[in-house]
Design a protein around this motif. Structure first.
Motif, PDB file in Angstrom:
ATOM      1  N   ARG A  91      57.152  34.724   3.454  1.00 26.26           N
ATOM      2  CA  ARG A  91      58.013  35.843   2.373  1.00 26.26           C
ATOM      3  C   ARG A  91      56.839  37.113   2.589  1.00 26.26           C
ATOM      4  O   ARG A  91      55.610  37.365   2.231  1.00 26.26           O
ATOM      5  N   ALA A  92      57.540  38.198   3.348  1.00 23.40           N
ATOM      6  CA  ALA A  92      56.612  39.268   3.594  1.00 23.40           C
ATOM      7  C   ALA A  92      56.972  40.439   2.587  1.00 23.40           C
ATOM      8  O   ALA A  92      57.999  40.837   2.453  1.00 23.40           O
ATOM      9  N   LEU A  93      55.886  41.001   2.090  1.00 23.05           N
ATOM     10  CA  LEU A  93      56.239  42.031   0.953  1.00 23.05           C
ATOM     11  C   LEU A  93      55.712  43.355   1.834  1.00 23.05           C
ATOM     12  O   LEU A  93      54.595  43.316   2.347  1.00 23.05           O
ATOM     13  N   ASP A  94      56.698  44.194   1.603  1.00 23.56           N
ATOM     14  CA  ASP A  94      56.196  45.781   2.142  1.00 23.56           C
ATOM     15  C   ASP A  94      57.032  46.709   1.579  1.00 23.56           C
ATOM     16  O   ASP A  94      58.141  46.521   1.110  1.00 23.56           O
ATOM     17  N   VAL A  95      56.614  48.038   1.335  1.00 27.70           N
ATOM     18  CA  VAL A  95      57.509  49.130   0.822  1.00 27.70           C
ATOM     19  C   VAL A  95      58.448  49.504   1.782  1.00 27.70           C
ATOM     20  O   VAL A  95      59.513  49.984   1.333  1.00 27.70           O
ATOM     21  N   SER A  96      58.348  49.322   3.106  1.00 27.58           N
ATOM     22  CA  SER A  96      59.331  49.744   4.241  1.00 27.58           C
ATOM     23  C   SER A  96      60.403  48.523   4.459  1.00 27.58           C
ATOM     24  O   SER A  96      60.283  47.583   4.949  1.00 27.58           O
ATOM     25  N   LYS A  97      61.520  48.936   3.963  1.00 31.19           N
ATOM     26  CA  LYS A  97      62.763  48.049   4.268  1.00 31.19           C
ATOM     27  C   LYS A  97      62.754  47.904   5.809  1.00 31.19           C
ATOM     28  O   LYS A  97      63.069  46.755   6.298  1.00 31.19           O
ATOM     29  N   SER A  98      62.806  48.893   6.585  1.00 34.53           N
ATOM     30  CA  SER A  98      63.073  48.866   7.745  1.00 34.53           C
ATOM     31  C   SER A  98      62.203  48.044   8.659  1.00 34.53           C
ATOM     32  O   SER A  98      62.388  47.369   9.551  1.00 34.53           O
ATOM     33  N   ALA A  99      60.817  48.371   8.262  1.00 35.72           N
ATOM     34  CA  ALA A  99      59.769  47.648   8.887  1.00 35.72           C
ATOM     35  C   ALA A  99      59.929  46.215   8.605  1.00 35.72           C
ATOM     36  O   ALA A  99      59.619  45.316   9.547  1.00 35.72           O
ATOM     37  N   LEU A 100      60.385  45.768   7.521  1.00 34.83           N
ATOM     38  CA  LEU A 100      60.461  44.358   7.159  1.00 34.83           C
ATOM     39  C   LEU A 100      61.702  43.667   7.961  1.00 34.83           C
ATOM     40  O   LEU A 100      61.450  42.440   8.554  1.00 34.83           O
ATOM     41  N   GLU A 101      62.625  44.263   8.094  1.00 29.52           N
ATOM     42  CA  GLU A 101      64.039  44.024   8.875  1.00 29.52           C
ATOM     43  C   GLU A 101      63.573  43.839  10.248  1.00 29.52           C
ATOM     44  O   GLU A 101      63.894  42.701  10.952  1.00 29.52           O
ATOM     45  N   GLU A 102      62.838  44.668  10.853  1.00 26.03           N
ATOM     46  CA  GLU A 102      62.320  44.707  12.360  1.00 26.03           C
ATOM     47  C   GLU A 102      61.590  43.606  12.386  1.00 26.03           C
ATOM     48  O   GLU A 102      61.656  42.769  13.317  1.00 26.03           O
ATOM     49  N   ALA A 103      60.625  43.239  11.596  1.00 25.82           N
ATOM     50  CA  ALA A 103      59.636  42.152  11.706  1.00 25.82           C
ATOM     51  C   ALA A 103      60.493  40.673  11.474  1.00 25.82           C
ATOM     52  O   ALA A 103      59.864  39.919  12.378  1.00 25.82           O
ATOM     53  N   LYS A 104      61.413  40.795  10.659  1.00 21.96           N
ATOM     54  CA  LYS A 104      62.161  39.517  10.560  1.00 21.96           C
ATOM     55  C   LYS A 104      62.779  39.118  12.026  1.00 21.96           C
ATOM     56  O   LYS A 104      62.652  38.128  12.629  1.00 21.96           O
ATOM     57  N   GLN A 105      63.548  40.217  12.537  1.00 23.57           N
ATOM     58  CA  GLN A 105      64.298  40.002  13.678  1.00 23.57           C
ATOM     59  C   GLN A 105      63.162  39.596  14.668  1.00 23.57           C
ATOM     60  O   GLN A 105      63.595  38.626  15.535  1.00 23.57           O
ATOM     61  N   ARG A 106      61.988  40.095  14.985  1.00 21.48           N
ATOM     62  CA  ARG A 106      61.304  40.066  15.902  1.00 21.48           C
ATOM     63  C   ARG A 106      60.477  38.738  15.767  1.00 21.48           C
ATOM     64  O   ARG A 106      60.457  37.693  16.820  1.00 21.48           O
ATOM     65  N   LEU A 107      60.120  38.391  14.864  1.00 21.27           N
ATOM     66  CA  LEU A 107      59.176  37.111  14.750  1.00 21.27           C
ATOM     67  C   LEU A 107      60.105  35.891  14.376  1.00 21.27           C
ATOM     68  O   LEU A 107      59.660  34.884  15.174  1.00 21.27           O
ATOM     69  N   GLU A 108      61.359  35.863  13.991  1.00 20.66           N
ATOM     70  CA  GLU A 108      62.066  34.908  14.127  1.00 20.66           C
ATOM     71  C   GLU A 108      62.624  34.514  15.509  1.00 20.66           C
ATOM     72  O   GLU A 108      62.735  33.266  15.847  1.00 20.66           O
ATOM     73  N   ALA A 109      62.983  35.637  16.161  1.00 20.19           N
ATOM     74  CA  ALA A 109      63.139  35.362  17.696  1.00 20.19           C
ATOM     75  C   ALA A 109      62.052  34.747  18.445  1.00 20.19           C
ATOM     76  O   ALA A 109      62.340  33.985  19.370  1.00 20.19           O
ATOM     77  N   ALA A 110      60.971  35.027  18.092  1.00 19.99           N
ATOM     78  CA  ALA A 110      59.763  34.771  18.940  1.00 19.99           C
ATOM     79  C   ALA A 110      59.108  33.426  18.515  1.00 19.99           C
ATOM     80  O   ALA A 110      58.500  32.602  19.341  1.00 19.99           O
ATOM     81  N   ILE A 111      59.366  32.993  17.118  1.00 16.36           N
ATOM     82  CA  ILE A 111      58.577  31.676  16.784  1.00 16.36           C
ATOM     83  C   ILE A 111      59.878  30.769  16.100  1.00 16.36           C
ATOM     84  O   ILE A 111      60.259  30.935  15.068  1.00 16.36           O
ATOM     85  N   THR A 112      59.986  29.602  16.818  1.00 19.52           N
ATOM     86  CA  THR A 112      60.949  28.642  16.497  1.00 19.52           C
ATOM     87  C   THR A 112      60.344  27.890  15.108  1.00 19.52           C
ATOM     88  O   THR A 112      59.375  27.342  15.016  1.00 19.52           O
TER      89      THR A 112
END
Ligand code: AVI
Length: 309
Positions: A91-112
């Motif tokens: 559960r990632a907390l950040d002010v930037s919605k776009s940074a969080l969405e980008e991190a979600k996409q990238r990390l979920e694709a990289a880590i099973t």
């Protein structure tokens, strides 16, 4: 901003650094030879991720992170958690919605085995604005909060303490906090880390003026300012300033403000506190934690503290 620029000494909030260009420049800083901070912390997490996760105790671990950013170091801990329990919710907390969405996409694709749940929040103002999302605790959930990267060092000590107390209020006995803190070291090493030869930190610092020009219509001329990094021994911190090279008047239409700067007068843009072990431990104790374990990089420049509630 009005108060900071019209007051003496003049100042700007360090959070203004992080527009798109500032975030890009910060990522470039983390790769600089002089900026040891990110490398030292990555070294600790690479060597000790399994031990850190084991220190979180047994139970269905959920990892929370304050100021999630690009999440590259966090991946090391998420992978260790997956090795231990097969899957993990992050559960990632950040002010930037776009940074969080980008991190979600990238990390979920990289880590099973990873599920990322973004929580848009300015945690620096307390966690009550996201209480609804934090108060709900899955049955058997054990929480580990991450506050890494020495972001704690960018706050004045009372504010740093308040942030740690806000985190403590979300935890129950057995939960934990992993705190990364940059440590006191040779002054020249510190000064070089905040005034690199390639001028990336200078560009990062000056970018705040470009941002104010764009967003508030001001006429700061970047050529007329110099980046300065200073070591404040008494307060154990690196300070970043923008020094006016001439006597000048800058107009900020959106604030209806004229700023008269004398030659060599500075605008204070950031503090980066450097700690001793004792200072980190005392901060954590005052916030209601006790330190269960700590790790350092080989040079002893950076500390990672596992604090338990
Ligand atoms: C984000 N923070 C921990 C960085 C630091 O080292 O205080 C920000 C930074 N400022 C200049 N360089 C890096």
């Amino acid at each position: 901003m009005l108060r900071g620029l019209s007051g003496r000494p003049r100042s700007l909030s360090p959070w203004l650094f992080y527009d798109d260009e500032g975030s890009r420049l910060f990522e470039a800083i983390t790769e600089l030879p002089e900026y040891y901070v990110t490398r030292a912390e990555r070294e600790i997490l690479t060597s000790h991720a399994d031990e850190i996760i084991a220190g979180a105790g047994s139970g269905d671990l959920t990892i929370y992170e304050l100021g999630a950013g690009s999440g590259s170091k966090t991946g090391l801990l998420l992978e260790a958690a997956i090795r231990r329990q097969g899957s993990i919710t992050y559960r990632a907390l950040d002010v930037s919605k776009s940074a969080l969405e980008e991190a979600k996409q990238r990390l979920e694709a990289a880590i099973t085995g990873l599920t990322v749940e973004p929580i848009v929040s300015d945690y620096t103002d307390g966690l009550s604005n996201v209480a609804g999302q934090l108060n709900h605790r899955k049955s058997g959930e054990r929480r580990m909060f991450l506050y890494i990267g020495s972001s704690i060092g960018n706050f004045e000590l009372p504010h740093a303490l308040q942030i740690l107390r806000d985190v403590r209020a979300q935890l129950i006995p057995g939960d934990s906090l992993l705190l990364g803190a940059d440590l006191v070291k040779d002054r020249q090493i510190l000064l070089r880390a905040y005034d690199d030869a390639a001028g990336v930190t200078a560009a990062f610092n000056k970018n705040v003026l470009t941002r104010i020009n764009r967003e508030l219509g001001s006429n700061f001329n970047l050529q007329l300012f110099r980046h300065r990094a200073k070591w404040n021994e008494e307060l154990s911190r690196i300070e970043m300033h923008l020094e006016s090279l001439i006597t000048q008047i800058v107009f900020i239409p959106a604030l209806d403000l004229q700023v008269r700067l004398a030659r060599a007068e500075t605008i204070h843009t950031e503090n980066s506190h450097k700690f001793t072990d004792q200072q980190v431990e005392s901060l954590l104790h005052r916030a209601g934690f006790s330190v269960a374990k700590q790790w350092k990089d080989d040079l002893g420049w950076f500390g990672e503290y596992l604090a338990v509630a």
